[in-house]
Design an enzyme around this catalytic site. Structure first.
Site, PDB file in Angstrom:
ATOM      1  N   THR A  72       0.002  -6.265   4.048  1.00  0.00           N
ATOM      2  CA  THR A  72      -0.060  -5.463   5.271  1.00  0.00           C
ATOM      3  C   THR A  72      -0.297  -6.449   6.409  1.00  0.00           C
ATOM      4  OG1 THR A  72      -0.915  -3.503   4.155  1.00  0.00           O
ATOM      5  CG2 THR A  72      -1.371  -3.661   6.511  1.00  0.00           C
ATOM      6  N   ASN A 127      -8.655 -10.807  -4.483  1.00  0.00           N
ATOM      7  CA  ASN A 127      -7.339 -10.184  -4.416  1.00  0.00           C
ATOM      8  C   ASN A 127      -6.267 -11.209  -4.841  1.00  0.00           C
ATOM      9  OD1 ASN A 127      -5.235  -8.323  -3.611  1.00  0.00           O
ATOM     10  ND2 ASN A 127      -6.740  -7.403  -2.233  1.00  0.00           N
ATOM     11  N   LYS A 145     -13.728  -6.336  -0.662  1.00  0.00           N
ATOM     12  CA  LYS A 145     -12.869  -7.152  -1.534  1.00  0.00           C
ATOM     13  C   LYS A 145     -12.222  -8.263  -0.726  1.00  0.00           C
ATOM     14  CE  LYS A 145      -9.156  -6.831  -4.959  1.00  0.00           C
ATOM     15  NZ  LYS A 145      -8.373  -5.931  -5.803  1.00  0.00           N
ATOM     16  N   PHE A 182       0.822  -1.222   0.000  1.00  0.00           N
ATOM     17  CA  PHE A 182       0.000   0.000   0.000  1.00  0.00           C
ATOM     18  C   PHE A 182       0.854   1.269   0.000  1.00  0.00           C
ATOM     19  CE2 PHE A 182      -3.739  -2.181   2.503  1.00  0.00           C
ATOM     20  CZ  PHE A 182      -4.033  -2.968   1.394  1.00  0.00           C
TER      21      PHE A 182
HETATM   22  C1  LIG Z   1       1.318  -4.824  -8.543  1.00  0.00           C
HETATM   23  C2  LIG Z   1      -0.041  -5.067  -7.964  1.00  0.00           C
HETATM   24  C3  LIG Z   1      -0.512  -4.236  -6.960  1.00  0.00           C
HETATM   25  C4  LIG Z   1      -1.781  -4.444  -6.408  1.00  0.00           C
HETATM   26  N1  LIG Z   1      -2.232  -3.593  -5.448  1.00  0.00           N
HETATM   27  C5  LIG Z   1      -3.492  -3.749  -4.970  1.00  0.00           C
HETATM   28  C6  LIG Z   1      -4.018  -2.834  -4.031  1.00  0.00           C
HETATM   29  O1  LIG Z   1      -3.361  -1.866  -3.637  1.00  0.00           O
HETATM   30  N2  LIG Z   1      -5.279  -3.059  -3.578  1.00  0.00           N
HETATM   31  C7  LIG Z   1      -6.047  -4.102  -3.996  1.00  0.00           C
HETATM   32  O2  LIG Z   1      -7.191  -4.239  -3.567  1.00  0.00           O
HETATM   33  N3  LIG Z   1      -5.572  -4.978  -4.906  1.00  0.00           N
HETATM   34  C8  LIG Z   1      -4.328  -4.813  -5.397  1.00  0.00           C
HETATM   35  N4  LIG Z   1      -3.852  -5.700  -6.323  1.00  0.00           N
HETATM   36  C9  LIG Z   1      -4.685  -6.862  -6.699  1.00  0.00           C
HETATM   37  C10 LIG Z   1      -5.487  -6.625  -7.985  1.00  0.00           C
HETATM   38  O3  LIG Z   1      -6.400  -5.588  -7.826  1.00  0.00           O
HETATM   39  C11 LIG Z   1      -6.242  -7.910  -8.356  1.00  0.00           C
HETATM   40  O4  LIG Z   1      -7.184  -8.203  -7.353  1.00  0.00           O
HETATM   41  C12 LIG Z   1      -5.327  -9.113  -8.532  1.00  0.00           C
HETATM   42  O5  LIG Z   1      -4.098  -8.720  -9.110  1.00  0.00           O
HETATM   43  C13 LIG Z   1      -5.942 -10.188  -9.391  1.00  0.00           C
HETATM   44  O6  LIG Z   1      -6.190  -9.724 -10.688  1.00  0.00           O
HETATM   45  P1  LIG Z   1      -5.193 -10.017 -11.939  1.00  0.00           P
HETATM   46  O7  LIG Z   1      -4.914 -11.474 -11.924  1.00  0.00           O
HETATM   47  O8  LIG Z   1      -5.945  -9.544 -13.147  1.00  0.00           O
HETATM   48  O9  LIG Z   1      -3.988  -9.194 -11.688  1.00  0.00           O
HETATM   49  C14 LIG Z   1      -2.583  -5.508  -6.877  1.00  0.00           C
HETATM   50  C15 LIG Z   1      -2.103  -6.338  -7.893  1.00  0.00           C
HETATM   51  C16 LIG Z   1      -0.859  -6.131  -8.445  1.00  0.00           C
HETATM   52  C17 LIG Z   1      -0.376  -7.037  -9.550  1.00  0.00           C
END
Ligand SMILES: Cc1cc2nc3c(=O)[nH]c(=O)nc-3n(C[C@H](O)[C@H](O)[C@H](O)COP(=O)(O)O)c2cc1C
Length: 355
Positions: free
Chosen positions: A184, A248, A219, A120
């Site tokens: 976190t 997530n 979430k 974060f």
């Molecule tokens: C580099 C990175 C940073 C992320 N930061 C957050 C975040 O700050 N808050 C959050 O809810 N999800 C965060 N995520 C999770 C994404 O929102 C998502 O839930 C997760 O990556 C699954 O989707 P994807 O497979 O399309 O990446 C992050 C993902 C990545 C790759």
């Protein structure tokens, strides 16, 4: 073209440096009114069949950008212009914080995956509120995802989330309580119903008090046991939440070779994310809006999630491998598929294969 640039150039640089460079370029696009409008006209979804309404908000299409890319709400307009139907900014915490030490972002190219332990990193709720308060030159639907400041102890978590909600709920099309990041310490404990209930109640009170009543979602992590997924779903219904975002990143390393700590996202998350969506849909039917995220790479994945009961679908990791035209291509492909199936309204297909 992008694949060539990725393999020959981008993949040779540190992923976080590339990310900052990209966000810088997108910010530039956001402050260039003529280009921004031209890009929007060319790439944003315009087919009426793609439009979808969820918790009273109109989305130009079902496919949006997941949280974590635009941590400080700096490129909402650019990402909307590139074709995402909505941009979920954050995670934003009440206080600014630097996040974990670098390196904290890793590409698993062969696995089409990412591991991150960003923690974060963000400029805090007040800075995000200033960014979100600026007038926009192109239409954008913005979700605001909030989390706990790292130094705030678990016992004061509710107060910390409420502080962010007070600043940001009035500026959000929807608000998300993130209790599922693995980066976190202790955050995911808040998914336990006895801790989650008072947290969601307190944030909901704030969200309900804005002039337009800001929709509220939670979430969740893919690592929850199935019974816990059901328990969160029941709680969301009990409290009158608007929806659930699943999922997530995962702490599982099944199917990948890297053992780096952090949250795994991208292709290896696909199966579990879909499984959680199916479970949620079986539990809540259409009483909550389900937003599916995790391993979505192309129009086939979006189609599958819609049929399984998602009203909205999000992605992040595949953007790194697919490039800036990704969202446009997904919506264009979906538009064609709807036409082929004679579907005029997405509601005709949402949940069609759900049990
Ligand atoms: C580099 C990175 C940073 C992320 N930061 C957050 C975040 O700050 N808050 C959050 O809810 N999800 C965060 N995520 C999770 C994404 O929102 C998502 O839930 C997760 O990556 C699954 O989707 P994807 O497979 O399309 O990446 C992050 C993902 C990545 C790759």
């Amino acid at each position: 073209m992008y694949r060539f640039v990725f393999t020959q150039v981008l993949s040779r640089f540190d992923p976080e440096d590339v990310h900052h460079l990209t966000v810088g370029a997108l910010r530039l696009l956001s402050v260039t009114p003529v280009v921004k409008r031209l890009v929007h006209r060319r790439l944003a979804p315009r087919d009426p069949a793609l439009r979808v309404q969820a918790f009273g908000v109109h989305f130009p299409g079902p496919f949006g950008l997941a949280a974590g890319f635009d941590k400080d709400a700096g490129c909402v307009e650019a990402m909307s212009a590139l074709g995402f139907s909505h941009v979920e900014v954050g995670t934003i915490t009440a206080h600014a914080q630097p996040g974990n030490a670098r390196p904290r972002l890793f590409r698993l190219v062969k696995d089409r995956a990412i591991i991150n332990r960003m923690g974060f990193n963000n400029a805090g709720a007040s800075a995000a509120a200033r960014a979100l308060g600026r007038p926009r030159g192109v239409p954008a639907v913005v979700g605001v995802n909030i989390g706990k400041t790292k130094v705030v102890p678990e016992a004061e978590a509710v107060h910390d989330y409420v502080a962010s909600a007070k600043e940001l709920a009035p500026l959000a099309d929807y608000l998300v309580v993130n209790v599922s990041s693995p980066n976190t310490p202790g955050l995911r404990n808040l998914q336990a119903v006895e801790l989650l209930r008072p947290l969601l109640q307190a944030v909901k009170e704030v969200a309900d008090s804005t002039p337009r009543r800001t929709p509220l979602l939670v979430k969740i992590a893919p690592d929850l046991a199935d019974d816990d997924v059901d328990a969160v779903a029941d709680l969301a219904l009990e409290l009158g939440l608007d929806g659930i975002i699943a999922t997530n990143t995962t702490i599982s390393r099944e199917g990948v070779s890297s053992t780096a700590t952090g949250g795994l996202s991208g292709r290896p998350l696909k199966a579990r994310s879909l499984e959680v969506l199916r479970r949620l849909r079986a539990r809540v039917g259409d009483r909550l809006v389900l937003v599916s995220v995790g391993g979505v790479e192309n129009v086939d994945d979006v189609w599958e999630r819609l049929l399984a009961g998602a009203t909205l679908v999000q992605g992040y990791s595949a953007l790194i491998y697919e490039g800036p035209l990704w969202a446009h291509r997904v919506h264009r492909g979906l538009s064609r598929r709807l036409r082929r199936h004679g579907v005029r309204d997405l509601r005709e297909i949402i949940g069609r294969t759900a049990t």
